[in-house]
Design a protein around this motif. Structure first.
Motif, PDB file in Angstrom:
ATOM      1  N   THR A 231       1.384  14.022  15.333  1.00 47.89           N
ATOM      2  CA  THR A 231       0.017  13.515  15.495  1.00 47.89           C
ATOM      3  C   THR A 231      -0.629  14.130  16.740  1.00 47.89           C
ATOM      4  OG1 THR A 231       0.632  11.407  14.494  1.00 47.89           O
ATOM      5  CG2 THR A 231      -1.353  11.410  15.860  1.00 47.89           C
TER       6      THR A 231
ATOM      7  N   GLN B  76      -5.448  19.796  12.550  1.00 45.50           N
ATOM      8  CA  GLN B  76      -4.529  19.044  11.696  1.00 45.50           C
ATOM      9  C   GLN B  76      -4.676  19.410  10.230  1.00 45.50           C
ATOM     10  OE1 GLN B  76      -2.494  18.535  13.806  1.00 45.50           O
ATOM     11  NE2 GLN B  76      -2.104  16.337  13.981  1.00 45.50           N
TER      12      GLN B  76
ATOM     13  N   ARG C  73      -1.102  17.220   9.646  1.00 45.17           N
ATOM     14  CA  ARG C  73      -0.749  15.969  10.338  1.00 45.17           C
ATOM     15  C   ARG C  73      -2.019  15.177  10.620  1.00 45.17           C
ATOM     16  NH1 ARG C  73       4.993  15.935  11.407  1.00 45.17           N
ATOM     17  NH2 ARG C  73       5.618  17.920  10.507  1.00 45.17           N
ATOM     18  N   SER C  74      -1.842  14.047  11.273  1.00 49.10           N
ATOM     19  CA  SER C  74      -2.984  13.151  11.417  1.00 49.10           C
ATOM     20  C   SER C  74      -3.567  13.178  12.837  1.00 49.10           C
ATOM     21  CB  SER C  74      -2.582  11.726  11.052  1.00 49.10           C
ATOM     22  OG  SER C  74      -1.672  11.243  12.010  1.00 49.10           O
TER      23      SER C  74
ATOM     24  N   ALA D 252       2.701  10.917  18.614  1.00 44.38           N
ATOM     25  CA  ALA D 252       1.923  12.103  18.970  1.00 44.38           C
ATOM     26  C   ALA D 252       2.810  13.133  19.660  1.00 44.38           C
ATOM     27  CB  ALA D 252       0.768  11.720  19.889  1.00 44.38           C
TER      28      ALA D 252
END
Lengths: 314, 257
Positions: free
Chosen positions: A3, A25, A30-31, A84
């Motif tokens: 993240t 992202q 990914r977020s 993250a």
């Protein structure tokens, strides 16, 4: 992991960072998470609209003074909750004092004052080095990264019709040992130098403060703003520090930067390399500013500037 | 107040030239100096000592043995002693490794009330070492200081931020980084320069700090002058203003009257 967590104490900068995190992202699959410290109000809605998948809100009383000790503690906890591997913050002075402290907590490599950031299966970021003479590219070799990005490096994207749930982040942070006694806005606040399309930069070629009227008149004719070299702001106090351009001042990206009576020391020009066009007026043919100018007039500014003012309009 | 000032030896940037063809900085053979902003930090420390007593220790790290000569200027400016970390392991350190070495040295020095640094080194300007060092040592930090005044048991620090000026009360021990606006560093007199040669200088190696192979979190991949592709059209003498205005009009930036 994977993240990207975004934080800025300024929402306008958070939008830039979130927009770019979204773009990264899309490639990394990914977020994007964003941290909202202090009173969340309805600010999360815009965070989602610019591309955050999750928003972590922490309204802990120790965070109100923006002190880096508790803020870095809170962000480290949120980075862990959000899984993250990357934290993007702004590289204003507040961001710049926060980023290394946060990186230290996370065991992360850090780049500050980033002027470009690329994901190439690792983070690579450009920053100025050797006093502004060069641009260094750093690669971050640690699994986690904290990157402090200069304002306006990333473009704010369009808002989309997205929404999400705000997670309350249960952060614990000790009361900061440092007490904020006073916070006062600087004089001359609200200058629009950052957003001006035309910026006139003035330097020591101007002999006295009254002569700045010449630059002001040209700026009015062109619909531009006046900025200055470091000396004029911090030594002479002719203009406020909010108008200082360069390594210790602003970095601008106007359509036109017109340097008048500025020799072009690297500490100044590092602030204008992003200008689409650079023009210069200087009596010294050998002034370094001409080496980086698209157009230049070699001549006495006291004659050239009034003549030019009479000749052009917006 | 016992103060440790961290200073960095850098190449003299005023003499730096760029190789035009390759855009590489030509670093070979350049003289070395104390980073400008670090002199402001040192000046702030010496003024605090002059006002309230105590000791100023200057701490510096380098892979270069020239440091011992360079640091004499700091001693002449009023530092009482120097601790130099000189080791080949300190070649091209990243901010983490630098901060770790300084933290170990600070622990070895032992007693201090205040750590003072410049906001960043005049060459790399990352501003990372101060906050990383503060975090490692568990100290509060006050960065971007333009004013430092002793108070009862602490310091009142005025910080110059982007949009605001912030005044904070900092308990000691603490770490403070300064901006160049904080003061005007003194130029030492000849007698002070002569006296500086007699002040104690300790030299420690990486092993003395329990450090071995540098571990890096960041690596510099390239370091070149930016490519400038500018048009370079110059006008001079008769008709210069007209041609200049016409050029700006062609670019769609202005209209001529």
């Amino acid at each position: 992991m994977g993240t990207i967590l975004v934080y800025s104490e300024r929402d306008d900068l958070a939008y830039e960072l979130i927009s770019q995190a979204r773009r990264f992202q899309a490639v990394r699959g990914r977020s994007v998470a964003a941290a909202l410290l202090g009173d969340p109000g309805d600010r999360a809605a815009d965070f989602f609209a610019y591309g955050a998948d999750r928003v972590f809100a922490a309204n802990h009383p120790t965070l109100t003074g923006l002190r880096p000790e508790p803020v870095s503690a809170a962000l480290a906890q949120i980075a862990d909750s959000a899984n993250a591997d990357t934290v993007l913050v702004d590289s204003t002075r507040r961001g710049k004092e926060l980023a290394p402290r946060l990186a230290q907590k996370l065991g992360a490599g850090c780049v500050t004052d980033a002027v470009a950031v690329r994901w190439e299966n690792e983070w690579r970021a450009d920053r100025s080095a050797l006093g502004g003479n060069t641009v260094a590219t750093d690669r971050i070799v640690s699994p986690r990264a904290v990157i402090a990005v200069m304002p306006k490096v990333f473009e704010r994207g369009a808002k989309e019709a997205r929404s999400g749930e705000v997670a309350q982040a249960p952060v614990t942070a000790d009361a900061p040992p440092v007490r904020v006694v006073e916070t006062r806005p600087k004089g001359g606040a609200g200058t629009s130098l950052d957003d001006a399309e035309i910026v006139i930069g003035i330097g020591r070629g101007f002999a006295k403060q009254e002569d700045l009227a010449l630059a002001q008149a040209l700026a009015e004719a062109l619909g531009g703003e006046v900025g200055c070299s470091r000396t004029l702001a911090t030594d002479f106090h002719w203009l406020g520090e909010d108008r200082m351009i360069g390594l210790s001042g602003k970095r601008l990206k106007p359509r036109l930067y017109l340097a008048i009576g500025i020799s072009g020391q690297i500490q100044h020009t590092v602030g204008i390399t992003g200008a689409k066009l650079i023009a210069a007026i200087n009596s010294d043919k050998e002034a370094p500013i001409f080496e980086m100018a698209d157009y230049g007039i070699v001549g006495d500014l006291y004659q050239v500037v009034p003549a030019l003012t009479a000749k052009v309009r917006k | 107040m016992d103060i440790i000032v961290c200073v960095k030896q850098i190449v003299d940037l005023r003499q730096l030239r760029i190789k035009r063809e390759t855009r590489e900085p030509m670093l070979e053979g350049l003289p070395v100096v104390i980073s400008d902003i670090d002199k402001n930090a040192l000046e702030a420390a010496v003024r605090l000592k002059e006002a309230g007593g105590g000791k100023v220790t200057v701490l510096s790290l380098s892979a270069s043995s020239r440091l011992k000569e360079t640091i004499k200027e700091a001693l002449a400016m009023g530092a009482d002693e120097a601790v130099l970390l000189v080791d080949a392991a300190f070649e091209n350190t990243d901010p983490l490794f630098t901060a770790r070495a300084l933290a170990e040295a600070v622990r070895k020095i032992g007693k201090f009330d205040l750590l003072l640094l410049g906001e960043g080194s005049a060459d790399n300007y990352t501003g990372q070492v101060g906050p990383r060092l503060a975090e490692m040592l568990g100290l509060p930090q006050a960065t971007f200081a333009v004013g430092i005044k002793p108070t009862d048991g602490g310091l009142r620090v005025t910080r110059n931020l982007d949009e605001v000026v912030e005044v904070v009360d900092v308990p000691l021990p603490a770490l403070v980084t300064v901006l160049t606006e904080v003061n005007q560093p003194r130029i030492p007199a000849l007698t002070q320069i002569l006296r500086a040669g007699k002040k104690p200088i300790a030299e420690w190696k990486a092993a003395d700090l329990g450090m071995s192979v540098p571990t890096r979190l960041t690596e510099v991949m390239s370091n070149l002058a930016p490519a400038q592709e500018r048009k370079g059209e110059m006008f001079e003498g008769e008709g210069a203003v007209e041609k200049f205005a016409a050029a700006l009009e062609r670019e769609g930036l202005v209209k001529q009257r």
